[in-house]
Scaffold this motif. Structure first.
Motif, PDB file in Angstrom:
ATOM      1  N   ALA A  95       0.841  -1.201   0.000  1.00  0.00           N
ATOM      2  CA  ALA A  95       0.000   0.000   0.000  1.00  0.00           C
ATOM      3  C   ALA A  95       0.872   1.244   0.000  1.00  0.00           C
ATOM      4  CB  ALA A  95      -0.904   0.010   1.227  1.00  0.00           C
ATOM      5  N   ASN A  96       0.482   2.210  -0.831  1.00  0.00           N
ATOM      6  CA  ASN A  96       1.146   3.517  -0.809  1.00  0.00           C
ATOM      7  C   ASN A  96       0.149   4.623  -1.144  1.00  0.00           C
ATOM      8  OD1 ASN A  96       0.872   3.363  -3.588  1.00  0.00           O
ATOM      9  ND2 ASN A  96       2.989   2.756  -3.950  1.00  0.00           N
ATOM     10  N   GLY A  97      -1.073   4.451  -0.652  1.00  0.00           N
ATOM     11  CA  GLY A  97      -2.090   5.471  -0.857  1.00  0.00           C
ATOM     12  C   GLY A  97      -2.821   5.383  -2.187  1.00  0.00           C
ATOM     13  N   GLN A  98      -2.726   4.225  -2.861  1.00  0.00           N
ATOM     14  CA  GLN A  98      -3.416   4.069  -4.142  1.00  0.00           C
ATOM     15  C   GLN A  98      -4.934   4.245  -3.947  1.00  0.00           C
ATOM     16  OE1 GLN A  98      -1.388   1.771  -2.616  1.00  0.00           O
ATOM     17  NE2 GLN A  98      -0.673   0.248  -4.094  1.00  0.00           N
ATOM     18  N   THR A  99      -5.561   4.848  -4.939  1.00  0.00           N
ATOM     19  CA  THR A  99      -7.012   4.972  -4.910  1.00  0.00           C
ATOM     20  C   THR A  99      -7.623   3.958  -5.873  1.00  0.00           C
ATOM     21  OG1 THR A  99      -6.989   6.710  -6.586  1.00  0.00           O
ATOM     22  CG2 THR A  99      -6.955   7.415  -4.264  1.00  0.00           C
ATOM     23  N   TYR A 100      -8.864   3.615  -5.609  1.00  0.00           N
ATOM     24  CA  TYR A 100      -9.578   2.662  -6.456  1.00  0.00           C
ATOM     25  C   TYR A 100     -11.066   2.983  -6.458  1.00  0.00           C
ATOM     26  CZ  TYR A 100     -10.025   0.511  -1.816  1.00  0.00           C
ATOM     27  OH  TYR A 100     -10.250   0.302  -0.481  1.00  0.00           O
ATOM     28  N   ARG A 101     -11.711   2.540  -7.506  1.00  0.00           N
ATOM     29  CA  ARG A 101     -13.165   2.688  -7.680  1.00  0.00           C
ATOM     30  C   ARG A 101     -13.649   1.335  -8.178  1.00  0.00           C
ATOM     31  NH1 ARG A 101     -17.288   6.357  -8.267  1.00  0.00           N
ATOM     32  NH2 ARG A 101     -18.668   6.042 -10.041  1.00  0.00           N
ATOM     33  N   ASP A 126      -9.875  -6.896 -10.454  1.00  0.00           N
ATOM     34  CA  ASP A 126     -10.030  -5.483 -10.813  1.00  0.00           C
ATOM     35  C   ASP A 126      -9.359  -4.617  -9.755  1.00  0.00           C
ATOM     36  OD1 ASP A 126     -10.862  -2.994 -11.764  1.00  0.00           O
ATOM     37  OD2 ASP A 126     -12.994  -3.353 -11.403  1.00  0.00           O
ATOM     38  N   TRP A 127      -9.605  -4.916  -8.469  1.00  0.00           N
ATOM     39  CA  TRP A 127      -8.980  -4.151  -7.406  1.00  0.00           C
ATOM     40  C   TRP A 127      -7.455  -4.243  -7.489  1.00  0.00           C
ATOM     41  CZ3 TRP A 127      -5.764  -5.362  -3.301  1.00  0.00           C
ATOM     42  CH2 TRP A 127      -5.570  -4.332  -2.371  1.00  0.00           C
ATOM     43  N   MET A 128      -6.949  -5.474  -7.689  1.00  0.00           N
ATOM     44  CA  MET A 128      -5.495  -5.682  -7.772  1.00  0.00           C
ATOM     45  C   MET A 128      -4.897  -4.855  -8.917  1.00  0.00           C
ATOM     46  SD  MET A 128      -4.494  -8.092  -5.469  1.00  0.00           S
ATOM     47  CE  MET A 128      -3.341  -9.305  -6.046  1.00  0.00           C
ATOM     48  N   ALA A 129      -5.562  -4.842 -10.060  1.00  0.00           N
ATOM     49  CA  ALA A 129      -5.061  -4.058 -11.187  1.00  0.00           C
ATOM     50  C   ALA A 129      -5.054  -2.563 -10.858  1.00  0.00           C
ATOM     51  CB  ALA A 129      -5.920  -4.330 -12.433  1.00  0.00           C
TER      52      ALA A 129
END
Length: 133
Positions: A95-101, A126-129
């Motif tokens: 984790a390094n602050g990635q955002t996801y939708r 999808d989340w992993m990508a």
């Protein structure tokens, strides 16, 4: 409280970060079926899961659609998870602050006016990508 109102209150509490309010809406022996995970039974394990999730992720759910059967003992919700990956979860990418939708859904069983089962689904690949795996 009818089924739709119960589920709405559950997700309102989630979005507000009020995990104690979420727990109050759960049946004592709630079954929590986690996407790609083991079934957790009981409020204590649900609370433990929530504490872990709060530490590792910041999420807000939008585009909420809640459905319920006529008997009021089954419900479902479809929504979009808007999140930030805060702390590395064991076995997952760093984790390094990635955002996801992420589109997601959940199914519920309701007993004695409380949530007795929560089953959550989303596309883990999808989340992993999105977080750069």
């Amino acid at each position: 409280m009818d089924a739709k109102a119960l589920i709405a209150a559950y997700y309102d509490a989630f979005n507000a970060g009020r995990t104690d309010d979420m727990l109050a809406l759960l049946h004592d022996d709630v079954e929590h079926h986690v996407n790609e995970g083991k079934i957790r039974t009981g409020r204590a394990l649900f609370a433990e899961f929530n504490a872990h999730m709060t530490e590792s992720y910041r999420e807000n759910l939008t585009d909420m659609v809640i459905m319920a059967n006529e008997a009021g003992d089954r419900a479902a919700a479809e929504f979009v998870v808007n999140g930030t990956y805060l702390k590395t979860d064991p076995g997952l990418p760093e984790a390094n602050g990635q955002t996801y939708r992420l589109p997601a859904g959940a199914f519920f069983t309701i007993r004695d006016g409380r949530i007795a089962r929560v089953t959550t689904y989303y596309n883990l690949a999808d989340w992993m990508a999105q977080v750069g795996a």
